[in-house]
Motif scaffolding. Structure first.
Motif, mmCIF file in Angstrom:
data_model
loop_
_atom_site.group_PDB
_atom_site.id
_atom_site.type_symbol
_atom_site.label_atom_id
_atom_site.label_comp_id
_atom_site.label_asym_id
_atom_site.label_seq_id
_atom_site.Cartn_x
_atom_site.Cartn_y
_atom_site.Cartn_z
ATOM 1 N N ALA A 255 19.723 7.334 -37.990
ATOM 2 C CA ALA A 255 19.832 7.137 -39.394
ATOM 3 C C ALA A 255 21.197 7.725 -39.840
ATOM 4 C CB ALA A 255 18.655 7.914 -40.183
ATOM 5 N N GLY A 256 21.625 6.994 -41.042
ATOM 6 C CA GLY A 256 22.956 7.576 -41.584
ATOM 7 C C GLY A 256 24.056 7.302 -40.904
ATOM 8 N N MET A 257 24.193 6.451 -39.757
ATOM 9 C CA MET A 257 25.407 6.359 -38.829
ATOM 10 C C MET A 257 25.199 4.881 -38.205
ATOM 11 S SD MET A 257 25.405 9.494 -36.318
ATOM 12 C CE MET A 257 27.245 9.364 -35.989
ATOM 13 N N ARG A 258 26.330 4.243 -37.516
ATOM 14 C CA ARG A 258 26.186 3.466 -36.765
ATOM 15 C C ARG A 258 25.645 3.725 -35.396
ATOM 16 N NH1 ARG A 258 30.693 1.202 -35.802
ATOM 17 N NH2 ARG A 258 30.090 -0.879 -35.040
ATOM 18 N N ALA A 259 25.106 2.883 -34.568
ATOM 19 C CA ALA A 259 24.488 3.382 -33.497
ATOM 20 C C ALA A 259 25.670 3.436 -32.347
ATOM 21 C CB ALA A 259 23.602 2.123 -32.623
ATOM 22 N N GLN A 260 26.755 2.486 -32.611
ATOM 23 C CA GLN A 260 28.110 2.528 -31.767
ATOM 24 C C GLN A 260 28.787 3.898 -32.123
ATOM 25 O OE1 GLN A 260 28.241 1.064 -29.152
ATOM 26 N NE2 GLN A 260 29.149 -1.037 -29.436
ATOM 27 N N ASP A 261 28.753 4.444 -33.314
ATOM 28 C CA ASP A 261 29.439 5.600 -33.519
ATOM 29 C C ASP A 261 28.847 6.570 -33.149
ATOM 30 O OD1 ASP A 261 31.178 4.128 -35.199
ATOM 31 O OD2 ASP A 261 30.261 4.507 -37.019
ATOM 32 N N LEU A 262 27.389 6.838 -32.989
ATOM 33 C CA LEU A 262 26.807 7.857 -32.505
ATOM 34 C C LEU A 262 26.946 7.848 -30.756
ATOM 35 C CD1 LEU A 262 24.793 10.279 -32.528
ATOM 36 C CD2 LEU A 262 22.797 8.641 -32.608
ATOM 37 N N ARG A 263 27.024 6.635 -30.326
ATOM 38 C CA ARG A 263 27.173 6.532 -28.851
ATOM 39 C C ARG A 263 28.529 7.044 -28.483
ATOM 40 N NH1 ARG A 263 28.535 1.029 -25.562
ATOM 41 N NH2 ARG A 263 28.208 1.811 -23.422
ATOM 42 N N GLN A 264 29.561 6.950 -29.060
ATOM 43 C CA GLN A 264 30.948 7.309 -29.063
ATOM 44 C C GLN A 264 30.815 8.870 -29.016
ATOM 45 O OE1 GLN A 264 33.665 6.112 -27.567
ATOM 46 N NE2 GLN A 264 34.621 8.299 -27.533
ATOM 47 N N ALA A 265 30.365 9.422 -30.289
ATOM 48 C CA ALA A 265 30.240 10.981 -30.591
ATOM 49 C C ALA A 265 29.478 11.573 -29.182
ATOM 50 C CB ALA A 265 29.563 11.221 -31.857
ATOM 51 N N LEU A 266 28.365 11.061 -28.828
ATOM 52 C CA LEU A 266 27.621 11.449 -27.625
ATOM 53 C C LEU A 266 28.533 11.546 -26.494
ATOM 54 C CD1 LEU A 266 24.287 9.926 -28.488
ATOM 55 C CD2 LEU A 266 24.631 12.225 -28.547
ATOM 56 N N ARG A 267 29.306 10.559 -26.164
ATOM 57 C CA ARG A 267 30.240 10.573 -25.072
ATOM 58 C C ARG A 267 31.083 11.878 -25.137
ATOM 59 N NH1 ARG A 267 31.785 6.773 -21.188
ATOM 60 N NH2 ARG A 267 33.750 7.303 -20.245
ATOM 61 N N GLU A 268 31.727 12.115 -26.278
ATOM 62 C CA GLU A 268 32.595 13.087 -26.467
ATOM 63 C C GLU A 268 31.881 14.583 -26.110
ATOM 64 O OE1 GLU A 268 33.787 12.679 -30.462
ATOM 65 O OE2 GLU A 268 35.101 10.978 -30.135
ATOM 66 N N ASP A 269 30.291 14.603 -26.541
ATOM 67 C CA ASP A 269 29.630 15.812 -26.214
ATOM 68 C C ASP A 269 29.400 15.616 -24.543
ATOM 69 O OD1 ASP A 269 30.012 16.330 -28.819
ATOM 70 O OD2 ASP A 269 27.892 15.626 -29.228
ATOM 71 N N GLY A 270 29.630 14.614 -23.723
ATOM 72 C CA GLY A 270 29.393 14.691 -22.364
ATOM 73 C C GLY A 270 27.960 14.070 -21.974
ATOM 74 N N LEU A 271 27.192 13.117 -23.019
ATOM 75 C CA LEU A 271 26.203 12.258 -22.725
ATOM 76 C C LEU A 271 26.663 10.874 -22.845
ATOM 77 C CD1 LEU A 271 23.120 12.030 -22.318
ATOM 78 C CD2 LEU A 271 22.948 12.372 -24.877
ATOM 79 N N LEU A 272 26.164 10.116 -21.805
ATOM 80 C CA LEU A 272 26.376 8.614 -21.650
ATOM 81 C C LEU A 272 25.056 8.014 -22.242
ATOM 82 C CD1 LEU A 272 28.265 8.237 -18.389
ATOM 83 C CD2 LEU A 272 29.267 8.320 -20.667
ATOM 84 N N VAL A 273 25.243 7.322 -23.223
ATOM 85 C CA VAL A 273 24.044 6.513 -23.611
ATOM 86 C C VAL A 273 24.439 4.906 -23.755
ATOM 87 C CG1 VAL A 273 22.637 8.137 -24.541
ATOM 88 C CG2 VAL A 273 24.271 6.808 -25.935
ATOM 89 N N GLY A 274 23.508 4.024 -23.670
ATOM 90 C CA GLY A 274 23.817 2.480 -23.873
ATOM 91 C C GLY A 274 23.827 2.142 -25.298
ATOM 92 N N TYR A 275 24.176 0.914 -25.579
ATOM 93 C CA TYR A 275 24.063 0.156 -26.711
ATOM 94 C C TYR A 275 23.460 -1.130 -26.522
ATOM 95 C CZ TYR A 275 25.332 -2.480 -31.045
ATOM 96 O OH TYR A 275 25.289 -3.020 -32.251
#
Length: 370
Positions: free
Chosen positions: A314-334
């Motif tokens: 909610a409130g953000m693009r999935a790709q943007d959240l994915r990149q933010a999570l990577r910066e936090d040390g979590l890899l997720v898919g799209y």
């Protein structure tokens, strides 16, 4: 100082998939122990390869088995064995395949992918059946078979929906005395795939050792008919020739052997329940964070029987959240088809899944403040 600090490496949690670029899976302690035990001694490497192959064949319900230096390396060695027909002199001449009477490999055009290059690395000529992106008929496949066809190569995941059923391909090829090799690198779980394709009649089937099996990342497992696994044993490293650069160490042999035994020791229903438990954690976090269109998908990103959770933040693009999570040390898919974030916990322990979910919740709720 830790190795991560010394080399400036970032540590990640992998909730994306068993991709090589992510380091594939992490090995469990049983695998490390087997590798450590063998590393302190010297062995006859060819004898160990043979004994490990015999043991792996028995536990995977196959006539033969061979450990390769990864799945891509196995494609090259299997292709070389096919065009040489077990002739060591012809093998030593590769990649010059001019002395091989059957020097073509038939590949299905709808399955065109980067791994086909590993077949061509043997020196074999690739012959394509049909057209890329267009459904392939069985008649077109049969027309593409020639007296120079050494083997048919089939990829379980890539473009399979546009190709005839594997059973039909096997019947057509075997009617002309042509073997069929199957690339099922990422198709674990379920465990039954270790014998399902060979029971269908496939001559050789290739799996990655470092994906679903959670063995050494640089290992591959080839199972199939004894005639062909014996040819791999006779031609592959440590022997001279094309595949000398694809050595398999005693540590890799021991590690993969331990990994396969451990993988097979877990009942499939139990494995699936463990995966679903981790998916329920991710789904709960997505719900609390206001994700929409949350759903459980029974297959992993490359078609393995490994559930994952999709959701739209909610409130953000999935790709943007994915990149933010990577910066936090979590890899997720799209998932492009659903335009959704993909949380795939196959590589994570339950404890690691909890940690990954905490990172996801913190970032999804607090955005740039996380």
């Amino acid at each position: 100082m830790s190795l991560f600090a010394e080399l400036g490496l970032r540590r990640y949690l992998n909730a994306e998939d068993t991709f090589t670029t992510n380091g594939a899976s992490c090995m469990p302690p049983e695998v490390y122990r087997a590798m450590e035990e063998i590393s302190g001694a010297w062995v006859d490497l060819e004898q160990m390869q043979r004994r490990v192959g015999e043991a792996l064949a028995q536990c995977t319900r196959n006539e033969g088995a061979y450990v390769s230096a990864g799945a891509a390396s196995a494609l090259t060695l299997c292709a070389a064995a096919a065009i040489c027909q077990g002739d060591p002199e012809a093998f030593l001449a590769l990649p010059d395949a001019s002395r091989c009477q059957r020097n073509e490999l038939l590949v299905l055009s709808p399955q065109r992918n980067a791994y086909s290059l590993s077949l061509a690395a043997s020196g074999a000529r690739l012959r394509w059946a049909g057209q890329a992106g267009v459904p392939l008929t069985l008649a077109e496949l049969e027309d593409a078979l020639t007296p120079r066809t050494a083997a048919v190569c089939y990829f379980v995941f890539h473009g399979a929906a546009l190709c005839p059923p594997l059973e039909s391909i096997l019947a057509a090829a075997h009617a002309r005395d042509i073997p069929v090799f199957v690339d099922a690198a990422a198709q674990l779980p379920p465990a039954e795939n270790l014998w399902r394709f060979t029971e269908m009649g496939a001559d050789l089937v290739i799996f990655s050792g470092g994906k679903g099996l959670a063995g050494p990342q640089d290992s591959g497992l080839v199972v199939g008919k004894r005639l062909w696994t014996q040819r791999l044993l006779a031609l592959g490293a440590p022997h001279e020739g094309l595949c000398r650069g694809s050595k398999v160490t005693r540590e890799t042999l021991a590690g993969l052997y331990a990994a396969v035994k451990l993988f097979l020791s877990v009942p499939e229903a139990q494995r699936q329940e463990q995966l679903l438990e981790k998916c329920r954690l991710a789904r709960s976090v997505m719900t609390r964070c206001g994700f929409t269109d949350i759903c459980l998908v029974p297959k992993g990103p490359v078609g393995q029987d490994s559930p994952r959770v999709l959701g739209c933040p909610a409130g953000m693009r999935a790709q943007d959240l994915r990149q933010a999570l990577r910066e936090d040390g979590l890899l997720v898919g799209y998932d492009a088809a659903e335009d959704a974030l993909s949380f795939h916990p196959q590589m994570l322990t339950l404890e690691q899944t909890w940690e990954a979910c905490r990172i996801l919740e913190r970032r999804a709720l607090h955005g740039e403040e996380a």
